[in-house]
Design a protein around this motif. Structure first.
Motif, PDB file in Angstrom:
ATOM      1  N   LEU A 176       7.360  -8.851   8.520  1.00  0.00           N
ATOM      2  CA  LEU A 176       6.681  -7.950   7.592  1.00  0.00           C
ATOM      3  C   LEU A 176       5.339  -7.474   8.171  1.00  0.00           C
ATOM      4  O   LEU A 176       4.966  -6.309   8.020  1.00  0.00           O
TER       5      LEU A 176
ATOM      6  N   VAL B 275      -0.940  -1.836   5.122  1.00  0.00           N
ATOM      7  CA  VAL B 275      -0.815  -3.244   4.765  1.00  0.00           C
ATOM      8  C   VAL B 275      -0.869  -3.374   3.244  1.00  0.00           C
ATOM      9  O   VAL B 275      -0.058  -4.078   2.633  1.00  0.00           O
TER      10      VAL B 275
ATOM     11  N   ILE C 287       2.384  -1.977   1.742  1.00  0.00           N
ATOM     12  CA  ILE C 287       3.559  -2.854   1.861  1.00  0.00           C
ATOM     13  C   ILE C 287       3.492  -3.974   0.812  1.00  0.00           C
ATOM     14  O   ILE C 287       4.515  -4.409   0.293  1.00  0.00           O
ATOM     15  N   LEU C 288       2.276  -4.395   0.462  1.00  0.00           N
ATOM     16  CA  LEU C 288       2.139  -5.378  -0.620  1.00  0.00           C
ATOM     17  C   LEU C 288       2.566  -4.764  -1.948  1.00  0.00           C
ATOM     18  O   LEU C 288       2.977  -5.474  -2.865  1.00  0.00           O
TER      19      LEU C 288
ATOM     20  N   GLY D 143       5.738  -5.535  -3.795  1.00  0.00           N
ATOM     21  CA  GLY D 143       5.762  -6.633  -4.757  1.00  0.00           C
ATOM     22  C   GLY D 143       5.186  -6.168  -6.081  1.00  0.00           C
ATOM     23  O   GLY D 143       5.900  -5.989  -7.054  1.00  0.00           O
ATOM     24  N   CYS D 144       3.864  -5.935  -6.081  1.00  0.00           N
ATOM     25  CA  CYS D 144       3.179  -5.511  -7.307  1.00  0.00           C
ATOM     26  C   CYS D 144       1.958  -4.693  -6.915  1.00  0.00           C
ATOM     27  O   CYS D 144       1.246  -5.038  -5.972  1.00  0.00           O
TER      28      CYS D 144
ATOM     29  N   VAL E 293      -0.816  -4.372  -8.473  1.00  0.00           N
ATOM     30  CA  VAL E 293      -2.119  -4.970  -8.816  1.00  0.00           C
ATOM     31  C   VAL E 293      -2.741  -5.702  -7.616  1.00  0.00           C
ATOM     32  O   VAL E 293      -3.840  -5.340  -7.180  1.00  0.00           O
ATOM     33  N   PRO E 294      -2.068  -6.701  -7.039  1.00  0.00           N
ATOM     34  CA  PRO E 294      -2.667  -7.330  -5.858  1.00  0.00           C
ATOM     35  C   PRO E 294      -2.753  -6.378  -4.673  1.00  0.00           C
ATOM     36  O   PRO E 294      -3.632  -6.542  -3.821  1.00  0.00           O
TER      37      PRO E 294
ATOM     38  N   MET F  30      -5.891  -4.573  -5.069  1.00  0.00           N
ATOM     39  CA  MET F  30      -6.985  -5.516  -4.798  1.00  0.00           C
ATOM     40  C   MET F  30      -7.157  -5.771  -3.300  1.00  0.00           C
ATOM     41  O   MET F  30      -8.271  -5.956  -2.819  1.00  0.00           O
ATOM     42  N   SER F  31      -6.043  -5.775  -2.577  1.00  0.00           N
ATOM     43  CA  SER F  31      -6.131  -6.082  -1.142  1.00  0.00           C
ATOM     44  C   SER F  31      -6.845  -4.985  -0.363  1.00  0.00           C
ATOM     45  O   SER F  31      -7.285  -5.206   0.760  1.00  0.00           O
TER      46      SER F  31
END
Lengths: 87, 438
Positions: free
Chosen positions: B153, B175, B178-179, B182-183, B185-186, B189-190
């Motif tokens: 990944l 990056v 790609i998160l 999933g969701c 929200v994070p 935040m990333s």
């Protein structure tokens, strides 16, 4: 050697990985990590852990269906703001 | 001047002299000289083999990070993930739906009538419709956890970063994107770790276009109902549309809204390793359990509200007031309009809404019959609706985190507006152009 690393960062025209940088400088990747750590300590580069969103602060954490926290996507070294080419 | 002050003065003059002559501070010069000495010494005393040792990681990276093969390989792997997910989960979903059918029949007979309707149509029909997709969620997260744990990944993000850099975008944006698989929200935040404010803002604005896991039950429901033989391909198309539009919009925003210079970076990729069962199981359990608890909390409450509004006859009038907006996109009926309104709470609620409004329609064939029979939907309409669900207004949790991270209502409202216009436009184009051929 450190000046050469900084030159590679300033003149880069795309992201590259640590092995590629080691090849360009003809040094072992392990040795390069030490040099990068020195540059990070001196504030000439930033080291950022990526892909690790801190879900502890998120108010939706308890109801979040799809946590992405903890994804191991590696680490990057980059020039601090204002030090990149043209910056 | 005391001798002490004299020493300090000479020190400062020497440091200044070194800085002028070499253009760097003394600490760097000393470290540089040490590394230079070590490097020179190594070259003198170390005999390297004529042919450099090529590790397994080097060999694999030769393909995975290849300038031309890297992106097609990423798309191929993503496609394989969806094929695997849908092929393996189909019989399990059928099994759950059969169980739900068996529960709903006696529940509907409970008196008083409103209680029977609440249990059969609201809870079993609505929440059950969402929970029926647990096998897909489980399998998708097993596949993504394996890709993550093997180190692939990170390489996929790196390969896509290189592409984004080519079109003038900060590499590290992908990056976060790609998160977003999933969701959101994070993922939003990333983007905090992106130092450049313009890059950070653009990344936050386009992250909701990535197809999060909460949209997956909606795709699964409609792909199962209208594209039985091509479910994996259709869902892959949704993810691909999200990625392509995120890249295009990021480019546009970077050019027009927040121009500026982007930085460069070197990525230290994690080594390849075999995923462990415990690590994959921990990831999958954490994410799947969160999905179940979400179905038992926010989706449960939303479905109760939808059931009550429907039971007392107010839902349809609200839906009918909004529905004409979506007429040009092919889904101008009140039921999908209501599903989209409640979908802003959480995207899985779209499935819960359909489950409540088309009570008794369990399983793919049941929903296919209900949507095509009662609403006149065709595969083209279903595809346009899926695109709308992919792109339109992010869920409230994502909007909340966008407000927090940008510190601005302006960008939050902008996100609501642009995603809605984008979703409507793309869905309308798909439906109108598609009608010319189908």
């Amino acid at each position: 050697m450190l000046a050469e690393i900084m030159k590679q960062f300033r003149e880069a025209d795309e992201p590259f990985d640590l092995n590629e940088l080691a090849r360009r400088l003809d040094v072992a990747p392990g040795a390069l990590e030490g040099m990068l750590a020195t540059l990070v300590r001196q504030g000439k580069l930033r080291e950022v852990e990526i892909g690790s969103a801190d879900c502890r602060e998120c108010r939706s954490r308890l109801s979040c269906a799809h946590l992405a926290g903890g994804a191991a996507l590696g680490k990057v070294y980059e020039l601090p703001p204002g030090q990149h080419r043209g910056g | 001047m005391s001798p002490h002050e004299d020493i300090l003065r000479v020190r400062d003059e020497s440091l200044e002299h070194l800085r002028k002559v070499h253009g760097d501070d003394a600490e760097t010069l000393i470290a540089d000289a040490r590394y230079g000495f070590i490097s020179g010494l190594m070259k003198d005393v170390l005999t390297k083999p004529a042919v450099a040792r090529v590790t397994a990681t080097d060999r694999i990276d030769g393909f995975v990070l290849n300038r031309w093969l890297g992106i097609p390989l990423f798309l191929l792997i993503l496609y394989a993930v969806f094929q695997f997910t849908f092929a393996v989960s189909a019989p399990l979903i059928d099994l759950i739906n059969t169980g739900l059918d068996k529960l709903a029949a006696p529940a509907a007979g409970i008196t008083p009538g409103w209680l029977g309707s609440l249990l059969a149509d609201g809870i079993i029909g609505g929440v059950g419709a969402v929970l029926a997709f647990i096998p897909i969620i489980l399998l998708l997260y097993i596949a993504l956890s394996i890709l993550e744990d093997t180190g692939y990944l990170a390489r996929a993000a790196f390969v896509m970063d290189r592409l984004m850099h080519k079109i003038g975008l900060h590499g590290r944006s992908f990056v976060s994107l790609i998160l977003g698989f999933g969701c959101s929200v994070p993922a939003v935040m990333s983007a905090r770790t992106i130092e450049n404010p313009s890059d950070r803002l653009v990344t936050i604005l386009v992250t909701p276009l990535m197809s999060c896991g909460a949209r997956l039950p909606v795709y699964a429901l409609l792909a199962g109902a209208f594209f039985t033989a091509y479910q994996g391909l259709v869902v892959f198309a949704m993810y691909a549309i999200g990625v392509v539009l995120a890249i295009l919009l990021a480019w546009l925003f970077r050019k027009r809204l927040v121009p500026g210079e982007s930085g460069h970076f070197v990525m230290e990729l994690p080594p390849y390793r075999l995923p462990t069962i415990t690590s994959v199981a921990a990831h999958v359990w954490e994410r799947s359990w969160a999905f179940i608890s979400r179905a038992g909390s926010i989706i449960f409450v939303a479905v109760l509200v939808i059931w009550a509004m429907n039971y007392f006859g107010v839902l349809e009038s609200i839906g009918r007031a909004v529905a004409p907006v979506f007429g040009p996109a092919g889904f101008g009926q009140w039921q999908p309009a209501i599903a989209m309104i409640f979908g802003v709470l959480a995207k899985e609620t779209v499935v819960g809404t359909f489950g409540t409004l088309f009570a008794g329609a369990e399983g793919s064939s049941g929903f296919a019959a209900a949507l095509s029979g009662q609403l006149g939907w065709t595969p083209l309409v279903a595809f346009a609706f899926m695109t709308m669900i992919l792109l339109y207004i992010p869920c409230v949790a994502t909007l909340g985190i966008i407000k927090k991270e940008t510190g601005s209502w302006k960008w939050t409202v902008f996100t609501i507006a642009y995603t809605f216009v984008l979703g409507w436009t793309v869905a309308t184009l798909i439906y109108q152009i598609g009608r010319l051929f189908i």
